[in-house]
Design a protein around this motif. Structure first.
Motif, PDB file in Angstrom:
ATOM      1  N   GLY A   1       0.811  -1.221   0.000  1.00  0.00           N
ATOM      2  CA  GLY A   1       0.000   0.000   0.000  1.00  0.00           C
ATOM      3  C   GLY A   1       0.840   1.265   0.000  1.00  0.00           C
ATOM      4  O   GLY A   1       0.424   2.282   0.547  1.00  0.00           O
ATOM      5  N   GLY A   2       2.039   1.215  -0.586  1.00  0.00           N
ATOM      6  CA  GLY A   2       2.876   2.405  -0.702  1.00  0.00           C
ATOM      7  C   GLY A   2       3.630   2.744   0.573  1.00  0.00           C
ATOM      8  O   GLY A   2       4.287   3.769   0.648  1.00  0.00           O
ATOM      9  N   GLN A   3       3.555   1.877   1.574  1.00  0.00           N
ATOM     10  CA  GLN A   3       4.283   2.170   2.831  1.00  0.00           C
ATOM     11  C   GLN A   3       5.785   2.057   2.653  1.00  0.00           C
ATOM     12  O   GLN A   3       6.547   2.675   3.380  1.00  0.00           O
ATOM     13  N   PHE A   4       6.206   1.202   1.742  1.00  0.00           N
ATOM     14  CA  PHE A   4       7.631   1.211   1.348  1.00  0.00           C
ATOM     15  C   PHE A   4       7.714   1.038  -0.162  1.00  0.00           C
ATOM     16  O   PHE A   4       6.926   0.322  -0.756  1.00  0.00           O
ATOM     17  N   ARG A   5       8.646   1.797  -0.746  1.00  0.00           N
ATOM     18  CA  ARG A   5       8.754   1.802  -2.211  1.00  0.00           C
ATOM     19  C   ARG A   5      10.006   1.028  -2.634  1.00  0.00           C
ATOM     20  O   ARG A   5      11.094   1.287  -2.122  1.00  0.00           O
ATOM     21  N   THR A   6       9.783   0.114  -3.554  1.00  0.00           N
ATOM     22  CA  THR A   6      10.900  -0.718  -4.023  1.00  0.00           C
ATOM     23  C   THR A   6      11.312  -0.268  -5.427  1.00  0.00           C
ATOM     24  O   THR A   6      10.608   0.535  -6.063  1.00  0.00           O
ATOM     25  N   LEU A   7      12.415  -0.826  -5.917  1.00  0.00           N
ATOM     26  CA  LEU A   7      12.902  -0.457  -7.260  1.00  0.00           C
ATOM     27  C   LEU A   7      11.867  -0.748  -8.345  1.00  0.00           C
ATOM     28  O   LEU A   7      11.646   0.096  -9.217  1.00  0.00           O
ATOM     29  N   PRO A   8      11.210  -1.931  -8.342  1.00  0.00           N
ATOM     30  CA  PRO A   8      10.209  -2.163  -9.398  1.00  0.00           C
ATOM     31  C   PRO A   8       9.076  -1.129  -9.367  1.00  0.00           C
ATOM     32  O   PRO A   8       8.542  -0.767 -10.414  1.00  0.00           O
ATOM     33  N   MET A   9       8.723  -0.625  -8.174  1.00  0.00           N
ATOM     34  CA  MET A   9       7.677   0.395  -8.100  1.00  0.00           C
ATOM     35  C   MET A   9       8.159   1.691  -8.749  1.00  0.00           C
ATOM     36  O   MET A   9       7.427   2.336  -9.503  1.00  0.00           O
ATOM     37  N   LEU A  10       9.406   2.065  -8.461  1.00  0.00           N
ATOM     38  CA  LEU A  10       9.961   3.271  -9.082  1.00  0.00           C
ATOM     39  C   LEU A  10      10.066   3.090 -10.592  1.00  0.00           C
ATOM     40  O   LEU A  10       9.774   4.000 -11.368  1.00  0.00           O
ATOM     41  N   LEU A  11      10.484   1.882 -10.984  1.00  0.00           N
ATOM     42  CA  LEU A  11      10.632   1.610 -12.413  1.00  0.00           C
ATOM     43  C   LEU A  11       9.273   1.680 -13.116  1.00  0.00           C
ATOM     44  O   LEU A  11       9.145   2.273 -14.197  1.00  0.00           O
ATOM     45  N   GLY A  12       8.262   1.087 -12.482  1.00  0.00           N
ATOM     46  CA  GLY A  12       6.915   1.105 -13.064  1.00  0.00           C
ATOM     47  C   GLY A  12       6.415   2.522 -13.197  1.00  0.00           C
ATOM     48  O   GLY A  12       5.858   2.916 -14.236  1.00  0.00           O
ATOM     49  N   SER A  13       6.646   3.317 -12.165  1.00  0.00           N
ATOM     50  CA  SER A  13       6.176   4.704 -12.177  1.00  0.00           C
ATOM     51  C   SER A  13       6.909   5.504 -13.250  1.00  0.00           C
ATOM     52  O   SER A  13       6.312   6.292 -13.978  1.00  0.00           O
TER      53      SER A  13
END
Lengths: 288, 348
Positions: free
Chosen positions: A236-248
């Motif tokens: 739920g966005g409480q911690f951001r990982t590399l794939p999340m940054l990459l997706g964004s």
């Protein structure tokens, strides 16, 4: 009427056949070359898609249809050192390592238990362990999310649990394959040589299963390291990982350089880990 | 280093199946006993019980008279060599041999020094730094033997250790084992299904069938005085001649053969080995017969003869092993006689 064809004397046969030894040499030559050609083609197949990523990561401007960037810049690579991306990298690493440790340990235990079960029961349990692979990840995560929320499991632990369940079929399979060809008499010999049951596990079993441990650990690491859906839905966005940054980054326009740099950041750690594990597995690092 | 080993009324079950039944066997110090039997006779199970890898369902295992049934394998001080060398593939040859010393708490340097001594014994000192994958099958088995000896076992247990080697290598291993016996005088229990191997290597042979010891005796005795037709067959004996004992003489189609004087009168099987019979001129021997088969076997030939029987006697086929190639053909008449004077019978 029957027509009888006379055999042609060998001296009159005009064509020259290669001598058997020459034919053998030509066949063995092909046998030597073919694996090299196939290996090179495979390497190209893997590396070719990386070329545009590499070029984009150091591009200033790159307009189609130019074959190469119009200008060069290290800005995207430098941005990898920003606190936000470093933090995301650490979260990904923590997730990858945690999943690797948990799923490898549980996979080994599951495979050992399966190995001891009667064959029919072992097949049924083995099949059940593979079911997470058959369920669409989204459905699996949504179902697990409800359960974990109601149990008030902390976010990171909840993500870790779901990813461990996802990785478990791979690790169990890896160990099951290894155990199928494992000769338990190695352990019996070690015991007659004075090794206690605990030392047998450390000095013999773990050493002989080192390649399986490496493969299972690597696959489980990849599950945690590269996960997107579980981290987004349960985290739920409480911690951001590399794939999340990459997706964004990939979903926004004009950020190709950063997307490429993040892609490289995603690729490099698994490659380094793979190289290390390949070396560890080949050498067998455990000695009495 | 060597001790005596005793199995005292040892039995073992796998579920409902009884694989060993009331085994009592004594292996004296520094001797070599071969457990000979077909697959499934229980001989490997008995070896695993001796090693402490399998607890018996009943009975006791004693080493030097001390009950070690409950002692775990790692504390039992036995050395075990399987058919496969099972060298640890992640350790070099010297570290494989040094394994037992390392497990006993020895330093790496001291363990390796000791290991080299055992590698010298098996003539593989030059291969110390190699990995097991770089050795031939025979070399691997030598290292496995050195590794077991480096444990300084009270009992050395060999489970068909040479059966996967070709004939030449097997002969080399027999010589090596002889050297080891001369130098270290270990107590050895050898499991084998090869009667020749048992005869070459062991002092005594215990024949197992269906989980029971049929007979345990010195090599020559068990060949020439088998306790039963089953032992005779397992030891490669081909002849069982039915007849009747009267006053210490066996009467059959083979003629009148003197047997042990205390043998009770009545029907009995005479079991002369094929090597103990000889072909003679038809007129010279008390028994005559017709050649039914001639089977060359290298330097020897096995001749099968159907003996002429009297009206009240059973028709008897005997096998005679002769040196070289006899001047006989199928259908020829020949005499058959026993080398020596006394025969061995089993009363029925």
């Amino acid at each position: 009427m029957t027509t009888v064809t006379k055999p042609v004397p060998s001296s009159r046969v005009p064509e020259r056949r290669p001598q058997p030894s020459a034919r053998r040499a030509s066949v063995s030559g092909w046998r030597r070359i073919l694996p090299v050609v196939l290996g090179a083609a495979l390497l190209l197949w893997i590396l070719l898609p990386l070329a545009p990523v590499l070029l984009w990561s150091v591009a200033g401007q790159w307009r189609a249809p130019a074959p190469l960037p119009g200008s060069w810049s290290s800005q995207a690579l430098e941005s990898l050192l920003s606190p936000e991306i470093l933090q995301a990298g650490l979260w990904s690493l923590a997730l990858g390592m945690s999943v690797a440790v948990a799923a490898t340990t549980l996979g080994a235990l599951a495979a050992f238990s399966l190995h001891r079960l009667p064959r029919t029961l072992s097949r049924i349990v083995g099949f059940l362990l593979l079911t997470p692979l058959a369920i669409p990840p989204f459905a699996l995560v949504m179902g697990a999310n409800v359960l974990l929320l109601s149990a008030r499991v902390p976010t990171f632990a909840a993500v870790l649990i779901v990813l461990t369940v996802t990785a478990l079929p791979y690790t169990t399979y890896m160990f099951s394959v290894a155990l199928a060809s494992y000769d338990w008499r190695f352990e019996e010999v070690a015991r007659t040589l004075g090794a206690s049951r605990v030392r047998v596990i450390r000095t013999v079993r773990m050493a002989l299963l080192a390649p399986a441990i490496a493969r299972a650990g690597f696959l489980a690491f990849l599950v945690g390291w590269s996960d997107y859906i579980t981290t987004v839905l349960i985290g739920g966005g409480q911690f951001r990982t590399l794939p999340m940054l990459l997706g964004s980054s990939a979903s926004s326009t004009g950020g190709e350089q950063l997307t490429a740099a993040l892609s490289l950041a995603m690729i490099l750690p698994p490659v380094i880990l793979l190289a290390f594990l390949a070396r560890w597995g080949a050498r067998g690092r455990i000695s009495p | 280093m060597s001790s005596s080993l005793t199995f005292d009324a040892v039995s073992h079950r796998f579920g409902a199946e009884e694989v060993l039944r009331d085994i009592t066997l004594c292996v004296p110090e520094s001797s070599c006993v071969a457990l000979l039997g077909a697959s499934g006779s229980g001989k490997s199970t008995l070896l695993r019980i001796a090693a402490g890898l399998l607890p018996p369902s009943a009975g006791q295992v004693r080493i030097d008279g001390e009950d070690v049934t409950a002692v775990e394998a790692e504390k039992r001080e036995t050395g075990l060599v399987f058919q496969r060398p099972l060298l640890f593939p992640h350790l070099s040859v010297v570290d494989n041999v040094a394994f037992a010393s390392r497990m006993a708490g020895g330093s790496k340097a001291e363990s390796r020094r000791q290991a080299r001594e055992y590698l010298e014994l098996v003539q593989l000192a030059d291969y110390a730094q190699r990995m097991p994958g770089q050795l031939s099958g025979g070399q691997e088995q030598r290292v496995a033997l050195a590794r077991a000896l480096a444990r300084r076992p009270r009992i050395l247990l060999l489970d068909e250790p040479f059966s996967s080697l070709d004939l030449g290598l097997r002969e080399d291993m027999y010589e090596l084992l002889e050297t080891i016996r001369e130098q270290l005088r270990p107590t050895i229990v050898l499991v084998t299904h090869d009667r020749r191997e048992a005869s070459v290597l062991a002092d005594t042979i215990a024949v197992l069938e269906h989980g029971e010891i049929l007979q345990h005796a010195p090599v020559a005795q068990i060949h020439h005085q088998p306790a039963s037709p089953a032992v005779n067959r397992i030891l490669g004996g081909l002849n069982e001649v039915l007849g009747v004992i009267r006053a210490g003489v066996h009467h059959s189609a083979l003629g009148r053969i003197t047997v042990a004087p205390d043998t009770p009168d009545g029907p009995a099987l005479l079991m002369p080995r094929q090597e103990s019979l000889q072909l003679t001129g038809a007129g010279e021997a008390p028994a005559r017969g017709t050649v039914t088969q001639i089977r060359p076997s290298g330097a020897h030939t096995l001749v099968r003869v159907t003996l002429d029987a009297a009206a009240d006697q059973e028709r008897v086929d005997v096998a005679v092993e002769v040196t070289g190639t006899p001047r006989l053909s199928r259908g020829d008449t020949t005499g058959v006689g026993l080398r020596g004077t006394a025969g061995w019978v089993v009363p029925l």
